[in-house]
Design a protein around this motif. Structure first.
Motif, PDB file in Angstrom:
ATOM      1  N   LYS A   9       1.743 -24.508  25.883  1.00 53.78           N
ATOM      2  CA  LYS A   9       1.124 -23.663  26.897  1.00 53.78           C
ATOM      3  C   LYS A   9       0.839 -22.300  26.305  1.00 53.78           C
ATOM      4  CE  LYS A   9      -0.368 -22.437  30.964  1.00 53.78           C
ATOM      5  NZ  LYS A   9      -1.622 -23.009  31.512  1.00 53.78           N
ATOM      6  N   ARG A  10      -0.398 -21.886  26.410  1.00 55.92           N
ATOM      7  CA  ARG A  10      -0.840 -20.603  25.867  1.00 55.92           C
ATOM      8  C   ARG A  10      -1.413 -19.745  26.992  1.00 55.92           C
ATOM      9  NH1 ARG A  10      -2.144 -18.834  20.836  1.00 55.92           N
ATOM     10  NH2 ARG A  10      -1.920 -20.935  19.945  1.00 55.92           N
ATOM     11  N   TYR A  11      -0.998 -18.473  27.014  1.00 55.53           N
ATOM     12  CA  TYR A  11      -1.598 -17.482  27.904  1.00 55.53           C
ATOM     13  C   TYR A  11      -2.294 -16.454  27.017  1.00 55.53           C
ATOM     14  CZ  TYR A  11       1.320 -19.408  31.638  1.00 55.53           C
ATOM     15  OH  TYR A  11       1.916 -20.246  32.558  1.00 55.53           O
ATOM     16  N   GLY A  12      -3.608 -16.542  26.926  1.00 61.88           N
ATOM     17  CA  GLY A  12      -4.333 -15.669  26.013  1.00 61.88           C
ATOM     18  C   GLY A  12      -3.921 -15.942  24.582  1.00 61.88           C
ATOM     19  N   HIS A  14      -0.844 -15.489  23.537  1.00 62.56           N
ATOM     20  CA  HIS A  14       0.605 -15.719  23.531  1.00 62.56           C
ATOM     21  C   HIS A  14       0.909 -17.200  23.736  1.00 62.56           C
ATOM     22  CE1 HIS A  14       4.783 -15.074  23.756  1.00 62.56           C
ATOM     23  NE2 HIS A  14       4.908 -15.029  25.072  1.00 62.56           N
ATOM     24  N   THR A  42       8.369 -21.935  32.160  1.00 59.61           N
ATOM     25  CA  THR A  42       7.015 -22.466  32.006  1.00 59.61           C
ATOM     26  C   THR A  42       7.047 -23.975  31.806  1.00 59.61           C
ATOM     27  OG1 THR A  42       6.266 -20.382  31.033  1.00 59.61           O
ATOM     28  CG2 THR A  42       4.890 -22.318  30.644  1.00 59.61           C
ATOM     29  N   ASP A  51       1.774 -25.728  36.629  1.00 56.66           N
ATOM     30  CA  ASP A  51       0.965 -25.142  35.563  1.00 56.66           C
ATOM     31  C   ASP A  51       0.392 -26.277  34.729  1.00 56.66           C
ATOM     32  OD1 ASP A  51       1.531 -22.613  36.384  1.00 56.66           O
ATOM     33  OD2 ASP A  51       2.976 -22.166  34.794  1.00 56.66           O
ATOM     34  N   THR A  54      -1.715 -26.463  28.018  1.00 57.80           N
ATOM     35  CA  THR A  54      -2.831 -26.250  27.101  1.00 57.80           C
ATOM     36  C   THR A  54      -3.035 -27.489  26.238  1.00 57.80           C
ATOM     37  OG1 THR A  54      -2.318 -23.888  27.052  1.00 57.80           O
ATOM     38  CG2 THR A  54      -3.728 -24.738  25.295  1.00 57.80           C
TER      39      THR A  54
END
Length: 319
Positions: A9-12, A14, A42, A51, A54
């Motif tokens: 899982k990527r946020y931007g 990060h 997460t 959620d 990714t």
């Protein structure tokens, strides 16, 4: 069963969860450990389908949880005990969930009794203590009599009686053949409750093993030896990777050898041994060793800092 396969899982820029793969088997309590910021929450949200990953996927009993036709019977979750309308009563909160999930209303009274909230079932949730809210969150997770139970910090806010109740509940659920996956920062409770561990740090898998093996693999264990021939045995045992120190007139502390190796050496040398006790690191110590490089925030060692101000004499001497 929960199957996590190459989950990321990527946020931007990060990367919060980085290629996680592990399986949570039925019939056992599996603990989920990691420092703050490791990606535990997460990961649990992706297991719940809240959620989207990714990359990778999560299967609950062989399929993605959002595809379940009876989600509350498939998996019960406690991620945030405060996520309940404060104006509702505990019973009405559970009754609304039951009616929208084809669960008989009799089950509402069953879980209220199970978690000890029968007497306050008609009270508004907004007036509940932290521990009462936690019990209601557990009741919500168990409402559908699920085959998979996932709980985040289940003992948060509970008194000693409540902690013991949760401990017995989790082991009972596992004994019934259910899949039980719990996250907690209380290592003492995890050591008493969990059989297996999944440990992550900075989003990566660090360990997927039993509690016993996790602790056994940690460094820092020692063996206490009681013998009237302490000096002679100390000379006999010392070696390049073996440390021996005196803990008393007839007691040694030995690191680098097992109790079996020490006992054999003493027997072959005809030295009497009155005590031979192996000491393993605690689960907390083993966890700290493994996650030392994965901690997001490092506090200063209190022993190396001082809160006292400079004395006038020191200032004068320096001027």
């Amino acid at each position: 069963m929960i199957e996590v396969e190459h989950l990321s899982k990527r946020y931007g820029d990060h990367l919060v969860v980085d290629d996680l793969t592990f399986t949570v088997e039925p019939g056992t309590v599996t603990g989920f450990l990691g420092p703050n910021g490791a990606g535990k929450s997460t990961t649990m949200r992706m297991i719940a389908g809240l959620d989207a990953p990714t990359a990778g996927r999560v299967l609950v009993n062989g399929r993605p949880y959002p595809q379940s036709s009876r989600p509350m019977a498939e998996m019960g979750m406690l991620l945030d005990a405060k996520g309940i309308h404060p104006g509702r009563s505990a019973r009405n909160h559970l009754l609304a969930l039951a009616q929208t999930n084809a669960i008989p209303s009799s089950r509402v009274d069953e879980v209220l009794a199970m978690v000890g909230l029968t007497d306050v079932a008609r009270g508004r949730v907004g007036g509940f203590s932290l521990g009462m809210g936690q019990r209601l969150g557990v009741a919500t997770a168990l409402l559908g009599n699920p085959q998979v139970v996932v709980l985040d910090e289940p003992v948060n806010g509970l008194d000693p009686e409540g902690v013991l109740w949760i401990r017995n509940l989790l082991t009972t659920l596992a004994r019934e053949g259910r899949t039980v996956f719990i996250s907690s920062h209380l290592m003492s409770e995890m050591a008493l409750t969990a059989t297996r561990l999944v440990v992550i740090g900075q989003g990566k898998l660090l360990a997927d093993t039993t509690v016993d093996d996790f602790v056994a693999d940690a460094t820092g264990g020692w063996v206490t030896v009681g013998t009237p021939d302490a000096d002679e045995l100390a000379v006999l045992l010392r070696g390049p990777a073996v440390e021996v120190r005196r803990d008393g007139p007839e007691q040694l502390r030995v690191t680098g050898l097992t109790a079996r190796q020490i006992g054999t050496a003493a027997w072959e040398a005809h030295m009497p041994v009155h005590e031979l006790a192996a000491h393993q690191p605690s689960l907390e110590e083993a966890f700290m060793q493994m996650t030392r490089e994965s901690v997001e925030y490092h506090a200063a060692d209190p022993a190396s800092t001082s809160t006292t101000s400079t004395t006038p004499e020191t200032v004068g001497a320096a001027s």
